[in-house]
Design a protein around this motif. Sequence first.
Motif, PDB file in Angstrom:
ATOM      1  N   ARG A   1      37.800  17.738  51.706  1.00  0.00           N
ATOM      2  CA  ARG A   1      38.101  18.757  50.692  1.00  0.00           C
ATOM      3  C   ARG A   1      39.581  18.713  50.303  1.00  0.00           C
ATOM      4  NH1 ARG A   1      34.288  22.653  50.028  1.00  0.00           N
ATOM      5  NH2 ARG A   1      32.513  22.568  51.451  1.00  0.00           N
TER       6      ARG A   1
ATOM      7  N   SER B   1      42.656  24.872  46.893  1.00  0.00           N
ATOM      8  CA  SER B   1      41.859  25.077  45.699  1.00  0.00           C
ATOM      9  C   SER B   1      42.768  25.632  44.612  1.00  0.00           C
ATOM     10  CB  SER B   1      40.732  26.061  46.007  1.00  0.00           C
ATOM     11  OG  SER B   1      40.042  26.368  44.839  1.00  0.00           O
TER      12      SER B   1
ATOM     13  N   GLN C   1      32.285  24.826  45.641  1.00  0.00           N
ATOM     14  CA  GLN C   1      32.613  26.113  46.251  1.00  0.00           C
ATOM     15  C   GLN C   1      32.009  27.273  45.457  1.00  0.00           C
ATOM     16  OE1 GLN C   1      36.885  26.234  46.722  1.00  0.00           O
ATOM     17  NE2 GLN C   1      36.898  24.389  48.019  1.00  0.00           N
TER      18      GLN C   1
ATOM     19  N   GLU D   1      37.700  14.517  42.413  1.00  0.00           N
ATOM     20  CA  GLU D   1      37.328  15.081  43.707  1.00  0.00           C
ATOM     21  C   GLU D   1      37.674  16.559  43.790  1.00  0.00           C
ATOM     22  OE1 GLU D   1      35.343  14.711  47.233  1.00  0.00           O
ATOM     23  OE2 GLU D   1      35.683  13.126  45.759  1.00  0.00           O
TER      24      GLU D   1
ATOM     25  N   ARG E   1      26.681  16.233  44.844  1.00  0.00           N
ATOM     26  CA  ARG E   1      27.649  15.272  45.377  1.00  0.00           C
ATOM     27  C   ARG E   1      27.160  13.835  45.164  1.00  0.00           C
ATOM     28  NH1 ARG E   1      31.652  17.561  48.250  1.00  0.00           N
ATOM     29  NH2 ARG E   1      31.335  19.630  49.192  1.00  0.00           N
TER      30      ARG E   1
ATOM     31  N   GLU F   1      33.870  14.435  54.398  1.00  0.00           N
ATOM     32  CA  GLU F   1      34.196  14.795  52.990  1.00  0.00           C
ATOM     33  C   GLU F   1      35.576  15.464  52.932  1.00  0.00           C
ATOM     34  OE1 GLU F   1      30.738  16.357  50.659  1.00  0.00           O
ATOM     35  OE2 GLU F   1      31.026  17.359  52.121  1.00  0.00           O
TER      36      GLU F   1
ATOM     37  N   GLU G   1      35.046  19.744  44.135  1.00  0.00           N
ATOM     38  CA  GLU G   1      35.094  20.714  45.226  1.00  0.00           C
ATOM     39  C   GLU G   1      35.167  22.144  44.708  1.00  0.00           C
ATOM     40  OE1 GLU G   1      34.480  20.162  48.269  1.00  0.00           O
ATOM     41  OE2 GLU G   1      34.346  18.011  47.959  1.00  0.00           O
TER      42      GLU G   1
END
Length: 351
Positions: free
Chosen positions: A10, A14, A43, A35, A59, A8, A39
């Motif tokens: 990430r 962020s 989180q 995506e 997911r 996956e 994420e």
Amino acid sequence: MARKFITERRPTASRGVQRSLEDRRTPIDVKYSLEEALEIFVQAKEAEGLRPRTIKDYRQHISYLREFLSEECPEVIEDINALTAQIIRAYINYLRKDRRPYEGAEHRKVVEREGLSVNTINMRLRTLKTMCRFWYAEGITGKNAMESVKPVRDDQQKEVRGLTDEEIGKIFNALDDRQFAEWRDKVLMYLMLDTGLRPEEAVSVHISQFDFRSMSVLVPSQIAKNRKEREIPISREVGRMVRELYEEVRQYFGEPDQVFMNAYGDPFTADAFRKRLNRMKVRLKLDELHPHMFRHTFARNYLLNGGDIFTLQKILDHADIKTTRKYVQMSNADVKAQHNKYSPIRKFLRR
């Protein structure tokens, strides 16, 4: 008795944005891909302590949406702010009319009929609703695309049915106790029919969770869906079967904590149990057979045998009694039998 074994990515960074409510009503300056938005949401939910399985479901549900968007609205994959209520409604119609059950699912046979069940569609919409609300609140999107989208209605929602006595007899008669795997499956089925445990709770049970003096099994809060510890009585006969199975497990695999193991000494899983039941369904020519049916069978028979719904709610670990009511699906034969037994006219006819 000796039994035979048959053998996956990430985002790089962020980019959460804090904005006032007034600012969030204006167009978003920073673009987030689907995506990246996923994420950030994941989180946040991991920080809240959500279970890994719940995160996995989030997911999975978004992967279905991504599949639709890649064909119909690829711009949303690059910019989540392009998601609109109109696109979501097009997605709903796709799920209702075009998507085939289990299409693309590994080890699952694709059902010929087109369109998913109302329950399945609404489950995916609930996930999307939660995400859209979060993205809007965090300033990732300038609007909540799900705000005006309603759940799909159905005239009569089909609940997961329980097994009939005839089906249960057919299943148990087909199991060969001389084979370890089938003996293990039999004990697992008996345990679920006796306690109403969820499949994941049942397959992962440890021997230390059983009290063979008081004949009960403890479901700790760490694995309970509603994070509440509960103690469930078990029948003495089922307790004896569990101990017998565990003694065999010890002989074969040493001193594992888990009661239900596969033939290689690894923990048995709910997914492995589902696959074995699916093969049995085909072999016995049953219309339906999956792990949750044993829990539903317990719930229905508990009430038919005189148990009360409030105790059943506690045993099943339902936060809302409405869930318990929905859980129990009586057949016409069940209703007729209960009517014959409890109809108030009986006492007047005896006079």
